[in-house]
Design a protein around this motif. Structure first.
Motif, PDB file in Angstrom:
ATOM      1  N   ALA A  60     -94.146  92.891  18.267  1.00 45.24           N
ATOM      2  CA  ALA A  60     -94.227  91.829  18.070  1.00 45.24           C
ATOM      3  C   ALA A  60     -95.374  91.572  18.901  1.00 45.24           C
ATOM      4  CB  ALA A  60     -93.772  91.301  18.855  1.00 45.24           C
ATOM      5  N   GLU A  61     -96.441  90.956  18.195  1.00 46.05           N
ATOM      6  CA  GLU A  61     -97.738  90.481  19.011  1.00 46.05           C
ATOM      7  C   GLU A  61     -97.615  89.606  20.030  1.00 46.05           C
ATOM      8  OE1 GLU A  61    -101.198  89.255  16.332  1.00 46.05           O
ATOM      9  OE2 GLU A  61     -99.984  89.834  14.625  1.00 46.05           O
ATOM     10  N   CYS A  62     -97.908  89.701  21.371  1.00 46.90           N
ATOM     11  CA  CYS A  62     -97.830  88.943  22.374  1.00 46.90           C
ATOM     12  C   CYS A  62     -98.833  88.457  23.291  1.00 46.90           C
ATOM     13  CB  CYS A  62     -97.394  90.124  23.319  1.00 46.90           C
ATOM     14  SG  CYS A  62     -96.159  90.409  23.049  1.00 46.90           S
ATOM     15  N   ALA A  63     -99.140  87.804  23.640  1.00 52.40           N
ATOM     16  CA  ALA A  63    -100.229  87.389  24.606  1.00 52.40           C
ATOM     17  C   ALA A  63     -99.566  86.933  26.400  1.00 52.40           C
ATOM     18  CB  ALA A  63    -101.357  86.300  24.551  1.00 52.40           C
ATOM     19  N   LEU A  64    -100.632  87.493  26.482  1.00 55.97           N
ATOM     20  CA  LEU A  64     -99.800  86.552  28.265  1.00 55.97           C
ATOM     21  C   LEU A  64    -101.065  85.341  28.606  1.00 55.97           C
ATOM     22  CD1 LEU A  64     -98.933  89.706  30.790  1.00 55.97           C
ATOM     23  CD2 LEU A  64     -97.407  88.864  29.440  1.00 55.97           C
ATOM     24  N   PHE A  65    -100.506  84.567  29.723  1.00 51.32           N
ATOM     25  CA  PHE A  65    -101.023  83.037  29.814  1.00 51.32           C
ATOM     26  C   PHE A  65    -100.666  83.329  31.573  1.00 51.32           C
ATOM     27  CE2 PHE A  65    -101.005  83.135  25.656  1.00 51.32           C
ATOM     28  CZ  PHE A  65    -101.921  82.439  24.822  1.00 51.32           C
ATOM     29  N   ASP A  66    -102.199  83.684  31.816  1.00 53.94           N
ATOM     30  CA  ASP A  66    -101.309  83.293  33.774  1.00 53.94           C
ATOM     31  C   ASP A  66    -102.623  81.935  34.563  1.00 53.94           C
ATOM     32  OD1 ASP A  66    -101.381  83.235  36.344  1.00 53.94           O
ATOM     33  OD2 ASP A  66    -101.799  85.612  36.438  1.00 53.94           O
ATOM     34  N   ILE A  67    -101.375  81.392  34.312  1.00 53.87           N
ATOM     35  CA  ILE A  67    -101.631  79.988  34.700  1.00 53.87           C
ATOM     36  C   ILE A  67    -102.927  80.020  35.935  1.00 53.87           C
ATOM     37  CG2 ILE A  67    -100.091  78.881  36.170  1.00 53.87           C
ATOM     38  CD1 ILE A  67    -100.639  76.055  34.849  1.00 53.87           C
ATOM     39  N   CYS A  68    -103.145  80.526  37.030  1.00 54.76           N
ATOM     40  CA  CYS A  68    -103.939  80.728  37.608  1.00 54.76           C
ATOM     41  C   CYS A  68    -105.337  81.163  37.495  1.00 54.76           C
ATOM     42  CB  CYS A  68    -103.453  81.505  38.674  1.00 54.76           C
ATOM     43  SG  CYS A  68    -101.960  81.853  39.943  1.00 54.76           S
ATOM     44  N   GLU A  69    -105.277  81.970  35.916  1.00 54.89           N
ATOM     45  CA  GLU A  69    -106.413  82.083  35.628  1.00 54.89           C
ATOM     46  C   GLU A  69    -106.832  81.143  34.681  1.00 54.89           C
ATOM     47  OE1 GLU A  69    -105.661  85.904  33.709  1.00 54.89           O
ATOM     48  OE2 GLU A  69    -104.951  87.275  35.759  1.00 54.89           O
ATOM     49  N   ILE A  70    -106.537  79.968  33.815  1.00 54.36           N
ATOM     50  CA  ILE A  70    -106.546  79.832  33.083  1.00 54.36           C
ATOM     51  C   ILE A  70    -107.257  78.545  33.707  1.00 54.36           C
ATOM     52  CG2 ILE A  70    -106.292  77.563  31.189  1.00 54.36           C
ATOM     53  CD1 ILE A  70    -104.094  80.322  30.661  1.00 54.36           C
ATOM     54  N   THR A  71    -106.527  77.463  35.220  1.00 52.54           N
ATOM     55  CA  THR A  71    -106.986  76.283  35.708  1.00 52.54           C
ATOM     56  C   THR A  71    -107.456  76.080  36.868  1.00 52.54           C
ATOM     57  OG1 THR A  71    -104.903  76.576  36.890  1.00 52.54           O
ATOM     58  CG2 THR A  71    -104.161  75.730  34.975  1.00 52.54           C
ATOM     59  N   ASP A  72    -107.839  75.761  36.757  1.00 55.92           N
ATOM     60  CA  ASP A  72    -108.597  74.832  37.765  1.00 55.92           C
ATOM     61  C   ASP A  72    -108.733  74.734  39.139  1.00 55.92           C
ATOM     62  OD1 ASP A  72    -111.612  73.936  39.080  1.00 55.92           O
ATOM     63  OD2 ASP A  72    -112.138  71.929  38.188  1.00 55.92           O
ATOM     64  N   THR A  73    -107.627  75.717  40.138  1.00 59.46           N
ATOM     65  CA  THR A  73    -108.281  75.093  41.950  1.00 59.46           C
ATOM     66  C   THR A  73    -108.591  74.390  42.419  1.00 59.46           C
ATOM     67  OG1 THR A  73    -108.212  77.059  42.979  1.00 59.46           O
ATOM     68  CG2 THR A  73    -107.007  77.492  40.913  1.00 59.46           C
ATOM     69  N   ASP A  74    -110.256  74.691  42.310  1.00 57.24           N
ATOM     70  CA  ASP A  74    -110.140  73.339  43.060  1.00 57.24           C
ATOM     71  C   ASP A  74    -109.968  71.910  42.715  1.00 57.24           C
ATOM     72  OD1 ASP A  74    -111.492  75.536  43.941  1.00 57.24           O
ATOM     73  OD2 ASP A  74    -112.992  75.340  43.053  1.00 57.24           O
ATOM     74  N   SER A  75    -110.124  71.584  41.357  1.00 58.51           N
ATOM     75  CA  SER A  75    -109.927  70.162  41.574  1.00 58.51           C
ATOM     76  C   SER A  75    -107.907  69.199  41.382  1.00 58.51           C
ATOM     77  CB  SER A  75    -109.795  69.987  39.972  1.00 58.51           C
ATOM     78  OG  SER A  75    -108.445  70.583  39.034  1.00 58.51           O
ATOM     79  N   GLY A  76    -107.365  70.348  41.641  1.00 63.61           N
ATOM     80  CA  GLY A  76    -106.111  69.964  42.609  1.00 63.61           C
ATOM     81  C   GLY A  76    -105.109  68.639  41.310  1.00 63.61           C
TER      82      GLY A  76
END
Length: 103
Positions: A60-76
């Motif tokens: 299977a083709e798989c990908a990992l998406f980590d919300i900590c790496e994608i999102t802007d934590t400063d904005s909240g």
């Protein structure tokens, strides 16, 4: 020596061939697995092991998406972070769909 033929070390081989990359994605099914839990309990470790398993045993083709790496934590801004994650996931799913071409 071919894996499906009997040998001294494997007199009764399996009738199902081992997974190969060429067979990956032939079913056309797409799944999204979401891991939610308390911090520092092993979600990234489990996700990486699951990806390894699905790639190796099912091709299977798989990908990992980590919300900590994608999102802007400063904005909240929770809504904006959800949009960023959704956009990232959608682009991967659509890219995979486009790679397969029309049926």
């Amino acid at each position: 020596e071919h894996l499906l033929k009997g040998s001294e070390h494997n007199p009764e081989p399996t009738e199902v061939p081992p997974p190969i990359a060429a067979l990956g994605g032939n079913h056309g099914d797409m799944h999204v697995v979401v891991l939610i839990g308390l911090p520092e309990v092993g979600k990234p470790f489990l996700a990486k092991r699951m990806r390894q398993y699905l790639r190796f045993f099912h091709g299977a083709e798989c990908a990992l998406f980590d919300i900590c790496e994608i999102t802007d934590t400063d904005s909240g801004d929770v809504d904006e972070n959800a949009r960023l994650m959704s956009r990232s996931l959608r682009s991967w799913l659509l890219k995979k769909d486009e790679d397969e071409g029309p049926s």
